[in-house]
Write an enzyme that holds these catalytic residues in place. Structure first.
Site, short mmCIF file in Angstrom:
data_model
loop_
_atom_site.label_atom_id
_atom_site.label_comp_id
_atom_site.label_asym_id
_atom_site.label_seq_id
_atom_site.Cartn_x
_atom_site.Cartn_y
_atom_site.Cartn_z
N LYS A 1 0.84 -1.20 0.00
CA LYS A 1 0.00 0.00 0.00
C LYS A 1 0.88 1.25 0.00
O LYS A 1 0.62 2.20 -0.74
CB LYS A 1 -0.94 -0.01 1.22
CG LYS A 1 -2.07 -1.02 1.04
CD LYS A 1 -2.85 -1.30 2.31
CE LYS A 1 -3.81 -2.48 2.07
NZ LYS A 1 -4.50 -2.95 3.26
N ASP B 1 -11.34 2.34 3.56
CA ASP B 1 -11.62 0.91 3.35
C ASP B 1 -13.12 0.68 3.13
O ASP B 1 -13.54 -0.40 2.74
CB ASP B 1 -11.20 0.10 4.60
CG ASP B 1 -9.86 -0.59 4.42
OD1 ASP B 1 -9.48 -0.85 3.26
OD2 ASP B 1 -9.20 -0.89 5.44
N GLN C 1 -4.75 -2.12 9.47
CA GLN C 1 -4.59 -3.43 8.84
C GLN C 1 -5.11 -4.54 9.77
O GLN C 1 -4.80 -4.55 10.95
CB GLN C 1 -3.10 -3.66 8.53
CG GLN C 1 -2.81 -4.89 7.72
CD GLN C 1 -3.41 -4.84 6.31
OE1 GLN C 1 -3.30 -3.85 5.61
NE2 GLN C 1 -4.07 -5.92 5.91
#
Ligand code: NAD
Length: 295
Positions: free
Chosen positions: A51, A118, A95
């Site tokens: 990322k 997200d 995460q």
């Protein structure tokens, strides 16, 4: 069988995103993504590195907040708050998986919805379910972009999705049933009766279950488009690392039946990261009062 390359499609999308980043920079807006990584899970570390690498590639700022395995929930929430309060941060993601002492849902709900790139926060999920999504769920939108960019229409098609998780199956089923995509969607799961038969009704079959080689020839109608979301690590002594990544679909078994399919690796995986970057650009735009950038 045609191969639907997520590697190539995500490259094409990233070129479009790079141009938009330049456009934003000309207005003194620099998209910034903050990633929180708790603990030492090697797979999570790889995801976070990818990322960050993509942020650099696109000209974004990226911030990493690395926290130890024994991090307390309150300390994690304090970092989320600090990033929420920082006007320079447009997007925040934590995460997963988190260590057992941390509560994932509580962390997701602590992230400001306008920074939830997200698209996991119940507010953003609610907007999606109401048919007015602000951010797009990354993996589902990645699937739709692959289909669109290879010229496969979803309108009027029978779509069967295997898997009903909060991050893939369910949001994908919601998106595809919206007016913009107009698919007729069936969602299957571990309790579905006559699964193979249901799957054989699909013009577009999407598997997101996490079981290697689960989708065999008798699941696939001749001429179907097959999208394999699964990413599974399997033991393989012939491989230098002793293991390799495979999807849910037995690629060999379906290759004479399907019209097209996504490979693993190189299919939906790279699309997910590209869509995260897309959401971060839109987070930056929304926070400046600008309209959504459409793909
Ligand atoms: P999950 O474990 O949360 O959900 C799995 C789903 O599969 C469940 O809804 C379950 O009902 C269903 N299922 C399990 N066994 C089944 C069976 N025998 N028959 C029918 N349905 C069954 O998984 P997830 O988080 O949605 O991930 C699924 C897979 O997709 C995993 O391999 C994961 O690594 C992968 N994934 C890939 C990406 C990507 O970017 N490509 C993103 C997220 C997840």
């Amino acid at each position: 069988m045609k191969i639907l390359s997520g590697t190539e499609t995500s490259k094409e999308i990233k070129e479009e995103l790079k141009k938009e980043v330049l456009n934003l920079k000309s207005m003194n807006i620099e998209p910034t993504l903050a990633v929180i990584l708790v603990g030492d899970d090697p797979a999570s570390a790889v995801y976070v590195r990818n990322k960050q690498r993509t942020c650099t590639e696109l000209g974004f700022q990226s911030i990493e907040r690395k926290m130890p395995e024994d991090t307390k929930q309150e300390d994690l929430l304090a970092v989320v708050k600090e990033l929420n309060d920082d006007p320079a941060v447009n997007g925040i993601l934590c995460q997963v998986p988190l260590p057992p002492q941390c509560n994932e849902q509580e962390v997701i709900q602590a992230i400001l919805p306008e920074k939830d790139v997200d698209c996991f926060h119940p507010y953003n999920y609610g907007l999606l379910a109401a048919g007015i999504p602000k951010f797009m769920p990354c993996t589902p939108f990645g699937v739709l972009q692959i289909l669109k960019r290879y010229g496969y229409e979803t309108k009027g098609k029978n779509v069967v999705i295997i898997g009903r998780s909060n991050i893939v199956g369910r949001p994908l089923s919601i998106l595809m049933s919206l007016k913009e995509w107009n698919a007729t969607v069936t969602v299957c799961h571990s309790q579905t009766a006559k699964l193979a038969e249901v799957c054989r009704s699909a013009d577009i079959l999407i598997s997101a279950i996490g079981i290697p080689n689960f989708v065999q020839a008798h699941y696939v109608k001749k001429g179907a488009v097959v999208i394999d979301v699964g990413i599974n690590r399997v033991h393989d002594p012939s491989h230098p690392k002793g293991s390799r990544l495979v999807g849910d679909v037995d690629f060999e078994a379906i290759k004479d039946l399907a019209e097209a399919a996504t490979p693993v690796p190189g299919g939906v995986g790279p699309m997910t990261i590209a869509m995260l970057m897309y959401n971060t650009i839109n987070a930056a735009r929304f926070q400046e009062g600008l309209e959504k950038f459409e793909l």
